[in-house]
Design an enzyme around this catalytic site. Structure first.
Site, PDB file in Angstrom:
ATOM      1  N   ASP A  29       0.857  -1.188   0.000  1.00 37.91           N
ATOM      2  CA  ASP A  29       0.000   0.000   0.000  1.00 37.91           C
ATOM      3  C   ASP A  29       0.894   1.240   0.000  1.00 37.91           C
ATOM      4  O   ASP A  29       1.905   1.311   0.706  1.00 37.91           O
ATOM      5  CB  ASP A  29      -0.909  -0.015   1.229  1.00 37.91           C
ATOM      6  CG  ASP A  29      -2.060   0.981   1.106  1.00 37.91           C
ATOM      7  OD1 ASP A  29      -3.219   0.535   1.044  1.00 37.91           O
ATOM      8  OD2 ASP A  29      -1.799   2.204   1.082  1.00 37.91           O
ATOM      9  N   ASN A  84     -12.758  -2.839   2.872  1.00 36.37           N
ATOM     10  CA  ASN A  84     -13.634  -1.690   3.090  1.00 36.37           C
ATOM     11  C   ASN A  84     -14.649  -1.682   1.953  1.00 36.37           C
ATOM     12  O   ASN A  84     -14.275  -1.772   0.782  1.00 36.37           O
ATOM     13  CB  ASN A  84     -12.828  -0.390   3.073  1.00 36.37           C
ATOM     14  CG  ASN A  84     -11.857  -0.314   4.242  1.00 36.37           C
ATOM     15  OD1 ASN A  84     -12.181  -0.733   5.355  1.00 36.37           O
ATOM     16  ND2 ASN A  84     -10.666   0.210   4.004  1.00 36.37           N
ATOM     17  N   GLY A  90     -14.751   3.778   4.370  1.00 32.66           N
ATOM     18  CA  GLY A  90     -13.378   4.160   4.044  1.00 32.66           C
ATOM     19  C   GLY A  90     -12.888   3.665   2.705  1.00 32.66           C
ATOM     20  O   GLY A  90     -11.706   3.818   2.388  1.00 32.66           O
ATOM     21  N   SER A  92     -11.830   3.861  -0.887  1.00 29.26           N
ATOM     22  CA  SER A  92     -11.456   4.986  -1.751  1.00 29.26           C
ATOM     23  C   SER A  92     -11.116   4.526  -3.164  1.00 29.26           C
ATOM     24  O   SER A  92     -11.108   5.332  -4.092  1.00 29.26           O
ATOM     25  CB  SER A  92     -10.269   5.745  -1.153  1.00 29.26           C
ATOM     26  OG  SER A  92      -9.160   4.880  -1.006  1.00 29.26           O
ATOM     27  N   HIS A  97     -10.324  -5.035  -3.219  1.00 35.28           N
ATOM     28  CA  HIS A  97      -8.973  -5.339  -2.746  1.00 35.28           C
ATOM     29  C   HIS A  97      -9.025  -5.717  -1.274  1.00 35.28           C
ATOM     30  O   HIS A  97      -9.773  -5.146  -0.500  1.00 35.28           O
ATOM     31  CB  HIS A  97      -8.021  -4.153  -2.954  1.00 35.28           C
ATOM     32  CG  HIS A  97      -8.550  -2.866  -2.394  1.00 35.28           C
ATOM     33  ND1 HIS A  97      -9.500  -2.110  -3.045  1.00 35.28           N
ATOM     34  CD2 HIS A  97      -8.269  -2.201  -1.250  1.00 35.28           C
ATOM     35  CE1 HIS A  97      -9.791  -1.037  -2.328  1.00 35.28           C
ATOM     36  NE2 HIS A  97      -9.061  -1.067  -1.216  1.00 35.28           N
ATOM     37  N   LEU A  98      -8.180  -6.675  -0.943  1.00 33.56           N
ATOM     38  CA  LEU A  98      -8.062  -7.141   0.434  1.00 33.56           C
ATOM     39  C   LEU A  98      -6.815  -6.492   1.038  1.00 33.56           C
ATOM     40  O   LEU A  98      -5.717  -6.633   0.496  1.00 33.56           O
ATOM     41  CB  LEU A  98      -7.920  -8.667   0.443  1.00 33.56           C
ATOM     42  CG  LEU A  98      -7.830  -9.353   1.806  1.00 33.56           C
ATOM     43  CD1 LEU A  98      -9.110  -9.145   2.615  1.00 33.56           C
ATOM     44  CD2 LEU A  98      -7.565 -10.849   1.618  1.00 33.56           C
ATOM     45  N   HIS A  99      -6.999  -5.772   2.146  1.00 33.65           N
ATOM     46  CA  HIS A  99      -5.848  -5.228   2.870  1.00 33.65           C
ATOM     47  C   HIS A  99      -5.272  -6.335   3.752  1.00 33.65           C
ATOM     48  O   HIS A  99      -6.022  -6.988   4.487  1.00 33.65           O
ATOM     49  CB  HIS A  99      -6.265  -4.085   3.798  1.00 33.65           C
ATOM     50  CG  HIS A  99      -6.770  -2.853   3.116  1.00 33.65           C
ATOM     51  ND1 HIS A  99      -5.984  -1.739   2.929  1.00 33.65           N
ATOM     52  CD2 HIS A  99      -7.984  -2.549   2.597  1.00 33.65           C
ATOM     53  CE1 HIS A  99      -6.703  -0.787   2.324  1.00 33.65           C
ATOM     54  NE2 HIS A  99      -7.911  -1.245   2.123  1.00 33.65           N
TER      55      HIS A  99
HETATM   56  P1  AMP Z   1      -9.506   1.594   0.388  1.00 32.23           P
HETATM   57  O1  AMP Z   1      -9.479   2.932   1.075  1.00 32.23           O
HETATM   58  O2  AMP Z   1      -9.959   0.453   1.253  1.00 32.23           O
HETATM   59  O3  AMP Z   1     -10.276   1.685  -0.914  1.00 32.23           O
HETATM   60  O4  AMP Z   1      -8.004   1.265   0.036  1.00 32.23           O
HETATM   61  C1  AMP Z   1      -7.355   1.824  -1.057  1.00 32.23           C
HETATM   62  C2  AMP Z   1      -5.904   1.802  -0.731  1.00 32.23           C
HETATM   63  O5  AMP Z   1      -5.178   1.943  -1.932  1.00 32.23           O
HETATM   64  C3  AMP Z   1      -5.443   2.919   0.204  1.00 32.23           C
HETATM   65  O6  AMP Z   1      -4.931   2.348   1.399  1.00 32.23           O
HETATM   66  C4  AMP Z   1      -4.371   3.651  -0.614  1.00 32.23           C
HETATM   67  O7  AMP Z   1      -3.277   4.037   0.180  1.00 32.23           O
HETATM   68  C5  AMP Z   1      -3.980   2.597  -1.630  1.00 32.23           C
HETATM   69  N1  AMP Z   1      -3.459   3.084  -2.901  1.00 32.23           N
HETATM   70  C6  AMP Z   1      -3.996   4.014  -3.712  1.00 32.23           C
HETATM   71  N2  AMP Z   1      -3.251   4.145  -4.829  1.00 32.23           N
HETATM   72  C7  AMP Z   1      -2.227   3.272  -4.723  1.00 32.23           C
HETATM   73  C8  AMP Z   1      -1.109   2.925  -5.548  1.00 32.23           C
HETATM   74  N3  AMP Z   1      -0.900   3.513  -6.733  1.00 32.23           N
HETATM   75  N4  AMP Z   1      -0.263   1.979  -5.099  1.00 32.23           N
HETATM   76  C9  AMP Z   1      -0.451   1.386  -3.915  1.00 32.23           C
HETATM   77  N5  AMP Z   1      -1.489   1.654  -3.094  1.00 32.23           N
HETATM   78  C10 AMP Z   1      -2.360   2.586  -3.491  1.00 32.23           C
END
Ligand code: AMP
Length: 111
Positions: A29, A84, A90, A92, A97-99
């Site tokens: 991330d 999320n 949260g 975005s 995607h799985l964190h």
């Molecule tokens: P979410 O907020 O659950 O949708 O997670 C999206 C995640 O993507 C956030 O934690 C961002 O920091 C991450 N993110 C956005 N753009 C990139 C990128 N180009 N490379 C790696 N992580 C990213």
């Protein structure tokens, strides 16, 4: 389609791919919330985990298998996996995607 994760999967935006299988990629991330914070992403573009379960349930399972594999490789004694779903939670990036979070004590309940 203007999707940042689709661009990473297509190789149009650079990312350090930790895993690249038929169905799934994983990369760190950009804004890590723990010493280990990896995003595990299905190659199919779907908005969230529930949609992935409907469209390609096998890929949903692959995300969790990838999390286990990475946690073993990184010697994580424990880890947290999070989806999320929706802006209010949260989300975005609207490509499922799985964190994978680990490398520090993780409090409960989460914020
Ligand atoms: P979410 O907020 O659950 O949708 O997670 C999206 C995640 O993507 C956030 O934690 C961002 O920091 C991450 N993110 C956005 N753009 C990139 C990128 N180009 N490379 C790696 N992580 C990213």
């Amino acid at each position: 389609m203007n999707c940042i994760f689709c661009k990473i999967i297509a190789g149009e935006i650079p990312a350090n791919l930790l895993l690249n299988t038929e169905d799934v990629v994983a990369f760190p991330d950009l804004n890590p919330q723990a010493p280990t914070h990896i995003l595990i992403v299905p190659k199919i573009h779907v908005e969230n985990a529930a949609e992935l379960a409907e469209m390609q349930p096998n890929a949903l399972a692959e995300l969790f298998k990838a999390a286990k594999k990475l946690a073993i490789e990184l010697n994580l004694p424990g880890y947290r996996t999070v989806f999320n779903t929706g802006e209010a939670a949260g989300q975005s990036v609207f490509h499922a995607h799985l964190h994978l979070l680990g490398g520090r004590a993780l409090g409960w309940p989460p914020g």
